[in-house]
Each structure stands twice: as structure tokens, then as C-alpha cells.
Scaffold this active site. Structure first.
Site, PDB file in Angstrom:
ATOM      1  CG  ASP A  70      77.158 -32.951 -39.229  1.00 23.29           C
ATOM      2  OD1 ASP A  70      75.938 -33.035 -39.074  1.00 23.29           O
ATOM      3  OD2 ASP A  70      77.866 -33.908 -39.573  1.00 23.29           O
ATOM      4  NE  ARG A  78      81.424 -30.546 -39.377  1.00 26.56           N
ATOM      5  CZ  ARG A  78      81.817 -31.507 -38.569  1.00 26.56           C
ATOM      6  NH1 ARG A  78      82.805 -31.290 -37.709  1.00 26.56           N
ATOM      7  NH2 ARG A  78      81.233 -32.698 -38.602  1.00 26.56           N
ATOM      8  NE  ARG A 145      77.080 -33.920 -31.545  1.00 28.15           N
ATOM      9  CZ  ARG A 145      77.122 -34.941 -32.400  1.00 28.15           C
ATOM     10  NH1 ARG A 145      77.844 -36.028 -32.096  1.00 28.15           N
ATOM     11  NH2 ARG A 145      76.430 -34.905 -33.517  1.00 28.15           N
ATOM     12  CE  LYS A 175      73.326 -34.121 -35.611  1.00 28.37           C
ATOM     13  NZ  LYS A 175      74.385 -33.753 -36.560  1.00 28.37           N
ATOM     14  CG  HIS A 176      72.512 -39.393 -34.076  1.00 27.07           C
ATOM     15  ND1 HIS A 176      72.965 -38.546 -33.068  1.00 27.07           N
ATOM     16  CD2 HIS A 176      73.252 -39.113 -35.171  1.00 27.07           C
ATOM     17  CE1 HIS A 176      73.972 -37.812 -33.539  1.00 27.07           C
ATOM     18  NE2 HIS A 176      74.163 -38.116 -34.815  1.00 27.07           N
ATOM     19  CG  HIS A 188      82.188 -40.806 -35.766  1.00 28.46           C
ATOM     20  ND1 HIS A 188      81.336 -40.386 -34.774  1.00 28.46           N
ATOM     21  CD2 HIS A 188      81.974 -39.978 -36.813  1.00 28.46           C
ATOM     22  CE1 HIS A 188      80.645 -39.339 -35.198  1.00 28.46           C
ATOM     23  NE2 HIS A 188      81.010 -39.074 -36.433  1.00 28.46           N
ATOM     24  CG  ASP A 259      75.389 -40.781 -38.914  1.00 33.63           C
ATOM     25  OD1 ASP A 259      76.029 -39.916 -39.545  1.00 33.63           O
ATOM     26  OD2 ASP A 259      75.386 -40.849 -37.675  1.00 33.63           O
TER      27      ASP A 259
END
EC number: 3.2.1.52
Length: 348
Positions: A70, A78, A145, A175-176, A188, A259
Site C-alpha cells: 500500500d 510505507r 487520500r 479502490k474501494h 479497519h 480487502d
């Protein structure tokens, strides 16, 4: 199993715990049901270490596993040190669009190229980007985002990001699906619900997927969001959303990733086996099991899944088809240098 055993990509994407794979993790990667590996910040110390890690993962199978991450820019990136460019949040592209549309498209292509070229220089094959969720100002987990509120603007900027990724030899993942921007809960930690009608969702949040299709987006990831006016199941577990709407109605023929099946929004489907079975039955090509190696091993031990030729072909299309530039060669590449200059316009 021999590391040179020739296996097609399986339907499960797993992760590794640290900076180098353990013997037990290498054995897990050789399982016939494994088709890819997702990396996180914990897997990164510097570029040399990342290159060694990706080389070890690729060497585990005769047909190398797809290595994904990601890495969108903004707060979801990351790798940030040892030369990696900190790409601004995607919302900055939408903000630039309001000032200068043509420069925003250039910047979007630049963002995709920089993200992909730097990843590929260290052996990473794929990133789960760009986000196509609309900026409704409601979802904290999406937030900056999102590219823009207008689906037409999102589609144009996302196409430019995908072009940049492709220039560096990497596919894009929208996504998504069909949209996480309206639902306020973070999947999450909870199960988000979007109570709008199918017509409203297709005309607004899902519109970019219909416009871009698999030629631009070789992969799509559905949302762990329930749209009760359409189906009681989250989109990633819903044959209505994946098979009937995405594949049949919108004509999509790319890879569909679930996901992460360890997220709270996925627990509605049952235990890890039931979640994977539901996602695969809905039409997903690959399921993600992140940060829970115990659940990954349980799934690999219990899941009975034969390779589907169409799914295998779609997954293989995501693997890079040409060699990547080395990091040193990338620094001298004129496209890369121009892309960095175009990214700099986002802060002006």
C-alpha cells in the site's frame, strides 16, 4: 516442496513479519494457494535491505510471487527514507486541478511514475493505488487520500496516475469499489454502512470504475462496506456487487482483490475460512490475510481451491513484463527527473 517447483499463482496474499523472511515464512510462500506477498513499513529499513527481501521472496517460487504494498502517497506510504520520495496526498492533485487542470494531469502522471519507479527499483511489483473514493468530507479513513469530489475529475486524475504507474511497468488498482467515501465508519475497526440507492451509487461513486475499466485499472479492490439497498453483504463478499455489477454490468475483466480479511469489517462473514470462501465465491481472484500469520496458516490448511484458468491469467497480467531501472539508473533518468519537478508544483 522444492523452491523451484513450478506453480501458478494461488488465491491468497500473505505477509512476512520482519526485514528478512524466516525459514517458516519461505515454506508458507511455497504453498500452492499463495499467490502474492504484501509488505508493510515494518519490512523496510533501507533500500539495500528491501532489495534483499524482495529477491528472497521472488526466489521462493519458480514463477515469482507478486510483491505488493500500500504505497499511495500522503499518509499511506510505507517507505519514506533512504531516498524514497515523499509523494503528497492525492487530494493535492484535486486541489491543483482547481487551479491548473493540465498541470494537475502532469502531476498525477508524475506521482504514479515516481511511486512505481522507486518501488520497482527495489523489487516491489505492485501498489494498491490509486484511491477512487470520492471526497464527500465524511470518511476519516479516506480523507486526504481521495482525489476530488467530482467523479469525472477523479476518473481523469486516476487515469493519469495509472499512466504514470504503467510508464514504470506497474499496474494500477482502483479502490474501494463501489465507493468508501460516503460511509463514515473505518472498516479497519467497524462495519461501515452506506444506505444510498444503487442508482445513486452508480451515478456518483462507482462512475469512475465504469469509465476507466480494466484497460486502465488491471486490478480493483472492493470495499468492506455494506450497501443494504443492494445487498446485505459487504461489497467484497457480494456476488451482486462483484459478479453482477462489476463484471457483468460494467464489463470488468481485471483482477479483483479482497480487502484485508483480518479487518473488522470482514468479520461479518465468519471465521477466516468463511471470509475467504465468501470473497472467492463473490468473484474475487485473490484474498488478503495481513498481520495474522496464524490465520494465514489456518486458511492455507483448510481452504480447498483449485486454480481457475481465467483468474490465473488475470493475476499473471499484474506481474511486471519488463526489467526495472536500478536505483542509480533511475536517478539519471530524464523522465524521473521531470516527474520530480512536476511533483514540486503541488507545493506551490
Amino acid at each position: 516442496m522444492s523452491p523451484s517447483a513450478s506453480l501458478p499463482p494461488g488465491n491468497v496474499m500473505v505477509d512476512v513479519a520482519g526485514l528478512e523472511p524466516t525459514a517458516a515464512e519461505i515454506e508458507r510462500l511455497r504453498h500452492p494457494l499463495v499467490g502474492g506477498v504484501i509488505l508493510f513499513s515494518r519490512n523496510y529499513a533501507d533500500r539495500a535491505q528491501l532489495r534483499a527481501l524482495t529477491a528472497a521472496i521472488h526466489a521462493a517460487r519458480d514463477e515469482p510471487l507478486l510483491i505488493a504494498v500500500d504505497h499511495e502517497g500522503g499518509r499511506v506510504q510505507r517507505f519514506r527514507s533512504d531516498g524514497y520520495t515523499e509523494v503528497p496526498a492525492m487530494r493535492t492533485l484535486g486541489e491543483q486541478w482547481e487551479r491548473d487542470r493540465m498541470q494537475a494531469l502532469r502531476s498525477a502522471t508524475a506521482a504514479g511514475f515516481v511511486l512505481a519507479a522507486e518501488l520497482r527499483a527495489c523489487g516491489v511489483d505492485f501498489t494498491f493505488a490509486p484511491v477512487l473514493d470520492l471526497d464527500h468530507g465524511r470518511s476519516g479513513v479516506i480523507g486526504t487520500r481521495a482525489l476530488h469530489r467530482d467523479p469525472a475529475v477523479v476518473a481523469q486524475l486516476a487515469r493519469a496516475v495509472a499512466q504514470g504507474l504503467a510508464l514504470a511497468g506497474m499496474g494500477a488498482c482502483g479502490k474501494h469499489f463501489p465507493g468508501h467515501g460516503w460511509a463514515e465508519a473505518d472498516s479497519h475497526h467497524a462495519l461501515p454502512v452506506d444506505e444510498r440507492t444503487l442508482a445513486d451509487i452508480l451515478a456518483d461513486d462507482a462512475a469512475p470504475y465504469g469509465w476507466l475499466e480494466h484497460a486502465v485499472l488491471p486490478a480493483i479492490m472492493p470495499a468492506h462496506v455494506v450497501y443494504p439497498a443492494v445487498d446485505a453483504r459487504p461489497a467484497g463478499f457480494s456476488p451482486v456487487w462483484v459478479r453482477d455489477i462489476l463484471r457483468a454490468r460494467l464489463g470488468y475483466d481485471g483482477v479483483v482483490f479482497s480487502d484485508d480479511l483480518t479487518m473488522e469489517g470482514a468479520t461479518v462473514a465468519g471465521d477466516i475460512l468463511a471470509r475467504a470462501q465468501a470473497a472467492l465465491a463473490a468473484g474475487c481472484d485473490m484474498v488478503l490475510v495481513c498481520n495474522r500469520p496464524d490465520l494465514a496458516d489456518e486458511l492455507l490448511a483448510r481452504l480447498e481451491q483449485r486454480p481457475d484458468p481465467a483468474s490465473v491469467a488475470r493475476l499473471r497480467r499484474l506481474s511486471p513484463q519488463a526489467p526495472a531501472l536500478s536505483w542509480d539508473a533511475l536517478q539519471a533518468d530524464t523522465r524521473y527527473r521531470q516527474a520530480l519537478a512536476d511533483l514540486a508544483t503541488l507545493s506551490r
